[in-house]
Design a protein around this motif. Sequence first.
Motif, short mmCIF file in Angstrom:
data_model
loop_
_atom_site.label_atom_id
_atom_site.label_comp_id
_atom_site.label_asym_id
_atom_site.label_seq_id
_atom_site.Cartn_x
_atom_site.Cartn_y
_atom_site.Cartn_z
N THR A 73 5.45 16.58 0.03
CA THR A 73 6.35 17.22 1.00
C THR A 73 7.27 16.20 1.66
OG1 THR A 73 4.72 18.95 1.44
CG2 THR A 73 6.43 18.62 3.10
N ILE A 74 6.72 15.09 2.10
CA ILE A 74 7.53 14.05 2.75
C ILE A 74 8.54 13.48 1.76
CG2 ILE A 74 7.46 11.72 3.75
CD1 ILE A 74 4.84 12.60 5.15
N THR A 75 8.11 13.25 0.54
CA THR A 75 8.99 12.67 -0.49
C THR A 75 10.18 13.57 -0.75
OG1 THR A 75 7.15 11.52 -1.54
CG2 THR A 75 9.11 11.88 -2.88
N PHE A 76 9.93 14.85 -0.96
CA PHE A 76 11.03 15.73 -1.32
C PHE A 76 11.85 16.23 -0.13
CE2 PHE A 76 8.64 15.61 -5.22
CZ PHE A 76 9.67 15.37 -6.12
N ASN A 80 17.18 9.93 2.73
CA ASN A 80 17.58 8.53 2.58
C ASN A 80 17.11 8.03 1.20
OD1 ASN A 80 17.25 5.64 2.52
ND2 ASN A 80 17.55 5.63 4.74
N PRO A 81 18.04 7.62 0.34
CA PRO A 81 17.66 7.22 -1.03
C PRO A 81 16.70 6.03 -1.08
CG PRO A 81 20.06 7.16 -0.74
CD PRO A 81 19.47 7.54 0.57
N ASP A 82 16.81 5.09 -0.15
CA ASP A 82 15.89 3.94 -0.16
C ASP A 82 14.45 4.37 0.17
OD1 ASP A 82 17.98 2.20 -0.78
OD2 ASP A 82 18.43 1.82 1.34
N LEU A 83 14.33 5.21 1.19
CA LEU A 83 13.01 5.72 1.55
C LEU A 83 12.46 6.61 0.44
CD1 LEU A 83 13.51 6.64 5.32
CD2 LEU A 83 12.42 4.61 4.35
N LYS A 84 13.33 7.45 -0.08
CA LYS A 84 12.89 8.38 -1.12
C LYS A 84 12.35 7.63 -2.34
CE LYS A 84 14.09 12.75 -3.07
NZ LYS A 84 14.39 13.91 -2.29
N ILE A 86 10.80 4.68 -2.39
CA ILE A 86 9.46 4.19 -2.07
C ILE A 86 8.47 5.35 -2.01
CG2 ILE A 86 8.05 3.08 -0.29
CD1 ILE A 86 10.50 1.33 0.31
N TYR A 87 8.86 6.44 -1.39
CA TYR A 87 7.98 7.61 -1.29
C TYR A 87 7.65 8.15 -2.67
CZ TYR A 87 9.31 7.74 3.70
OH TYR A 87 9.54 7.44 5.01
#
Length: 166
Positions: A73-76, A80-84, A86-87
């Motif tokens: 859920t958090i990933t999708f 933010n592409p950088d966070l995404k 890593i997630y």
Amino acid sequence: LCSVDLFGANLRAQAITDIIRKACEFSDVRDFCFEVLGDDPLANLARNKFHLEDIAIELATTNYSYIHRRVWTITFSETNPDLKHIYRSCLHEYNVMKTDFRNFIPALVFNGDLESVALDASYHVNTCEYYFIRSPNISNPFAQDNDNMFKFLDLIRGIYLAPLGS
């Protein structure tokens, strides 16, 4: 106004069976073990190591499913592409970990090595943590979840390694 649950805590302490007490005393996650197994009604009905391992695996699998959904859920939801990135890396580790959870029951039933399966699953949690260590400016929204996952895996290992008999 302050409320203290002395009566309930005393009942829980009395309800902990000898097998749970022995397993938790042997465990690296002693307090967590007493908290999780001591509060679980099925664990308090376990009369041998096999049943206690089975219950710990079921509790860990439920926890894994909850964490996997949360990571997904958090990933999708992340924009933010950088966070995404890593997630997604952590999500990949939790996706791969599903195989380890599928291996627990066959290992238990066929006298396999539960420690090895738990260590395999721990590797994926470690890898997820590593992604955040490599990016120290990014906070880890999965840190508590990963810690809980480690504790459940250590709980399984501890019961498996404990000298509880069959």
